[in-house]
Each structure stands twice: as structure tokens, then as C-alpha cells.
Design a protein around this motif. Structure first.
Motif, mmCIF file in Angstrom:
data_model
loop_
_atom_site.group_PDB
_atom_site.id
_atom_site.type_symbol
_atom_site.label_atom_id
_atom_site.label_comp_id
_atom_site.label_asym_id
_atom_site.label_seq_id
_atom_site.Cartn_x
_atom_site.Cartn_y
_atom_site.Cartn_z
ATOM 1 N N LEU A 81 -8.051 -1.788 -12.652
ATOM 2 C CA LEU A 81 -9.316 -0.923 -13.004
ATOM 3 C C LEU A 81 -10.390 -1.022 -11.933
ATOM 4 O O LEU A 81 -10.838 0.181 -11.851
ATOM 5 N N VAL A 82 -10.426 -2.005 -11.455
ATOM 6 C CA VAL A 82 -11.750 -1.967 -10.406
ATOM 7 C C VAL A 82 -11.028 -0.916 -9.338
ATOM 8 O O VAL A 82 -12.010 -0.133 -8.732
ATOM 9 N N ASP A 83 -9.831 -0.839 -8.900
ATOM 10 C CA ASP A 83 -9.594 0.032 -7.912
ATOM 11 C C ASP A 83 -9.735 1.380 -8.412
ATOM 12 O O ASP A 83 -10.218 2.475 -7.633
ATOM 13 N N ALA A 108 -8.532 2.853 0.502
ATOM 14 C CA ALA A 108 -7.442 3.176 1.032
ATOM 15 C C ALA A 108 -6.438 3.790 0.052
ATOM 16 O O ALA A 108 -6.877 4.325 -1.106
ATOM 17 N N SER A 109 -5.234 4.467 0.642
ATOM 18 C CA SER A 109 -4.504 5.353 -0.569
ATOM 19 C C SER A 109 -4.155 4.600 -1.491
ATOM 20 O O SER A 109 -4.001 3.281 -1.585
ATOM 21 N N ALA A 110 -3.830 5.112 -2.517
ATOM 22 C CA ALA A 110 -3.384 4.374 -3.867
ATOM 23 C C ALA A 110 -2.104 3.881 -3.588
ATOM 24 O O ALA A 110 -2.005 2.384 -4.432
ATOM 25 N N GLU A 111 -0.964 4.058 -2.971
ATOM 26 C CA GLU A 111 -0.117 3.211 -2.690
ATOM 27 C C GLU A 111 -0.334 1.940 -1.951
ATOM 28 O O GLU A 111 0.017 0.985 -2.297
ATOM 29 N N ASP A 112 -1.232 2.225 -0.815
ATOM 30 C CA ASP A 112 -1.794 0.755 -0.081
ATOM 31 C C ASP A 112 -2.511 -0.161 -0.994
ATOM 32 O O ASP A 112 -2.356 -1.645 -1.056
ATOM 33 N N GLN A 113 -3.364 0.534 -1.811
ATOM 34 C CA GLN A 113 -4.112 -0.455 -2.864
ATOM 35 C C GLN A 113 -3.074 -1.122 -3.568
ATOM 36 O O GLN A 113 -3.393 -2.147 -4.161
ATOM 37 N N ARG A 114 -2.027 -0.349 -4.278
ATOM 38 C CA ARG A 114 -0.991 -0.951 -5.141
ATOM 39 C C ARG A 114 -0.564 -2.362 -4.605
ATOM 40 O O ARG A 114 -0.423 -3.282 -5.187
ATOM 41 N N ARG A 115 -0.016 -1.906 -3.204
ATOM 42 C CA ARG A 115 0.735 -2.878 -2.523
ATOM 43 C C ARG A 115 -0.150 -4.347 -2.399
ATOM 44 O O ARG A 115 -0.002 -5.437 -2.495
ATOM 45 N N LEU A 116 -1.596 -3.980 -1.951
ATOM 46 C CA LEU A 116 -2.402 -5.023 -1.811
ATOM 47 C C LEU A 116 -2.540 -5.694 -2.814
ATOM 48 O O LEU A 116 -2.584 -7.051 -3.033
ATOM 49 N N ILE A 117 -2.725 -5.163 -4.347
ATOM 50 C CA ILE A 117 -2.928 -5.931 -5.377
ATOM 51 C C ILE A 117 -1.434 -6.587 -5.852
ATOM 52 O O ILE A 117 -1.740 -7.692 -6.336
ATOM 53 N N ASP A 118 -0.319 -5.861 -5.655
ATOM 54 C CA ASP A 118 0.774 -6.867 -5.918
ATOM 55 C C ASP A 118 0.896 -7.941 -5.214
ATOM 56 O O ASP A 118 1.195 -9.061 -5.684
ATOM 57 N N ALA A 119 0.579 -7.939 -3.760
ATOM 58 C CA ALA A 119 0.497 -8.927 -2.914
ATOM 59 C C ALA A 119 -0.354 -10.127 -3.210
ATOM 60 O O ALA A 119 -0.080 -11.261 -3.509
#
Length: 135
Positions: A81-83, A108-119
């Protein structure tokens, strides 16, 4: 706190020309959005600066800092949600801290943010010995 809930600290970083009033307004918008999730509570953090005239000591609110109380299961939803919210606001980033672990969400790109959140969520789950939810 119930059910092992934790406190996430969200620190909004404004653009160079963002003043405290605008930052507080943006934090209030984010607070309302977070309260629509299944979190226990979202409050403004108390600041350590001098209280405004007429306020009692200790009542100062830190502009742009929110405390979110949520069960570990909802950390991913809060971060997502924050992203999403951040992408449409005049902010540089939102720094999130949970039990000493931090993640900084920016533009950052949506994909990079998703990877960051997942990690971040996966690392937290490994530390806690619980499986991470891929919601």
C-alpha cells in the motif's frame, strides 16, 4: 499489542521544498489509507522537539512519521500500500522500520519495488521461523 503484532515506523521524506505542514497532510492521507487495511492502529509518532506554544510538553507530533501496529501477516500489505500510495505523491521516499530492520521505498520501477518488498518480507519470515506469505 495482540496476536504478536509489531510496530512499523513509517518516515516520510519530502522533496526539498516540502514544509512540515505539507508533510503532516501527506502523512494524514497515508494514515487514512492504512486504516482501510486490517491493521490494529495507525498513529502519528511523537516528536522530540519543543512543543508549540500552548501545548503540553510531550504532545509534539513528528511531522511525517507514522506508527503502524499490525500482525506480521499484514506487513506485506502495508508495504505494498505504501509503495502504491507513494507513486502518486510529491515525496522522495518512505523509510519503514520494523524491529530494527529497514526498507526504503522510493520511485524505483514497480518490479524493483516488488522485489525489494519480497526480499524484506522473506528475510523477516526467515528470522521469525515462519513461512512468508506471497499475497
Amino acid at each position: 499489542m495482540k496476536n504478536g503484532a509489531g510496530k512499523l515506523t513509517l518516515d516520510l521524506a519530502g522533496a526539498p521544498d516540502t514544509d512540515a505542514e505539507e508533510l503532516r497532510s501527506l502523512a494524514e492521507q497515508l494514515r487514512r489509507a492504512l486504516l482501510e487495511l486490517d491493521v490494529e492502529d495507525v498513529q502519528f509518532a511523537r516528536g522530540g522537539t519543543a512543543a508549540p506554544e500552548g501545548a503540553k510538553p510531550g504532545e509534539t507530533i513528528a511531522a511525517g512519521v507514522l506508527l503502524v501496529t499490525a500482525a506480521p501477516l499484514f506487513v506485506r500489505q502495508v508495504l505494498q500500500l505504501v509503495d502504491t500510495w507513494l507513486r502518486h505523491r510529491p515525496l522522495r521516499s518512505v523509510r519503514v522500520e520494523l524491529d530494527g530492520d529497514t526498507i526504503e521505498l522510493g520511485h524505483a520501477s514497480a518490479e524493483d519495488q516488488r522485489r525489494l518488498i519480497d526480499a524484506f518480507v522473506s528475510a523477516r519470515a526467515r528470522q521469525a521461523g515462519t513461512p512468508s506469505s506471497g499475497e
